[in-house]
Design an enzyme around this catalytic site. Structure first.
Site, PDB file in Angstrom:
ATOM      1  N   TYR A   1      -2.494  -1.073  10.304  1.00  0.00           N
ATOM      2  CA  TYR A   1      -2.477  -1.289   8.865  1.00  0.00           C
ATOM      3  C   TYR A   1      -1.105  -0.972   8.274  1.00  0.00           C
ATOM      4  CZ  TYR A   1      -4.279  -1.253   4.057  1.00  0.00           C
ATOM      5  OH  TYR A   1      -4.510  -1.519   2.726  1.00  0.00           O
TER       6      TYR A   1
ATOM      7  N   SER B   1       0.870  -1.179   0.000  1.00  0.00           N
ATOM      8  CA  SER B   1       0.000   0.000   0.000  1.00  0.00           C
ATOM      9  C   SER B   1       0.903   1.224   0.000  1.00  0.00           C
ATOM     10  CB  SER B   1      -0.875  -0.001   1.264  1.00  0.00           C
ATOM     11  OG  SER B   1      -1.518   1.238   1.460  1.00  0.00           O
TER      12      SER B   1
END
Length: 281
Positions: free
Chosen positions: A159, A146
């Site tokens: 995350y 990401s």
């Protein structure tokens, strides 16, 4: 239409929605055979039906299971090999959102859950299918990190930790496999318009940042797998974060990220912050 992937076996985890579904639909149109996974059986079945409607000739194998379960992943890998042949592309895409709260409010279980899927799911998929790729001395592993694997962001320590872990694992794997014929690609999506942000805390973030379509990043990814690109950065705000992580001093980058993201973050925990012993659960 490229013939590079024609009649090849493509493995995709998290294929029941979002980017995973877009990858599956696009690769089916390229004449591939598909091994598809998702934890959500209903979503996986919907993807399979869409493929059947659009590409009736596509040969598929599918199983619904938790990607962090190494035994189930190995069973899936064996089934795909038996029914389809050795994998050519493995896209470790399955992932979940974080808890959307500051680190001092998170329970340890938040980190364990996100790491289990986002990081150990990638490790599990790689370990299960890598022997197939190595036996052919060719192929591709795509591990989905990401832009939050490029820079840390507020309310996303769980995350970010998982996506930085994917990045570290993948970059090490690139070094180890550089003379094997197997290429490792590290994908850093920006704000892709998927349904990953299901929690109340993630709705404001989702509405503001998730703007690039899954189909758009799919087209970009397929092109860059064939080109042999190692780091693939694409999607809303992705280039800004990537360049910032490379060239902006961390102290300044932190301030810029906070300034940009504070409008989608509940400010109350930050106004009441009191770092003292025992505040971490």
């Amino acid at each position: 239409m490229t013939q590079y992937f024609s009649n090849k076996v493509i493995i995709i985890t998290g294929a029941g929605s979002g980017m995973g579904r877009a990858y599956a639909l696009a690769f089916a149109k390229l004449g591939t055979k598909l091994g598809l996974n998702d934890f959500n059986l209903a979503g996986l079945d919907e993807t399979i039906q869409l493929i059947k409607d659009q590409t009736p000739s596509c040969h598929m194998v599918s199983q619904a299971f938790d990607v962090s379960d190494q035994n189930k992943m190995q069973t899936f890998a064996n089934l795909c090999q038996q029914k389809l042949g050795n994998a050519f592309v493995v896209i470790n895409n399955a992932g979940v959102e974080g808890a959307h709260m500051p680190a001092w409010q998170m329970d340890l279980s938040n980190y364990e859950h996100v790491m289990k899927i986002n990081f150990f799911g990638v490790v599990s998929g790689t370990r299960a299918f890598l022997p197939q790729l190595l036996s052919e001395h060719t192929g591709h592993i795509v591990n989905v990190s990401s832009i939050f694997g490029l820079a840390g962001t507020p309310n996303h320590s769980d995350y970010c930790a998982s996506k930085f872990a994917v990045r570290g694992y993948s970059e090490a794997l690139m070094c180890e496999l550089q003379n094997s014929g197997v290429q490792v690609h590290l994908l850093h999506p920006g704000g892709i318009d998927t349904n990953i942000a299901k929690s109340t805390g993630g709705q404001a973030f989702s509405k503001h940042y998730l703007k690039t379509s899954p189909e758009e990043i799919t087209e970009y990814l397929i092109k860059h797998i064939e080109k042999g690109s190692t780091r693939i950065v694409y999607g809303n705000d992705s280039m800004k974060i990537w360049l910032g992580s490379k060239f902006v001093p961390l102290k300044i980058l932190n301030k810029l990220i906070w300034s940009d993201m504070k409008k989608v973050i509940d400010q109350k925990p930050y106004n009441l912050i009191k770092l003292k012993k025992g505040m971490f659960k």
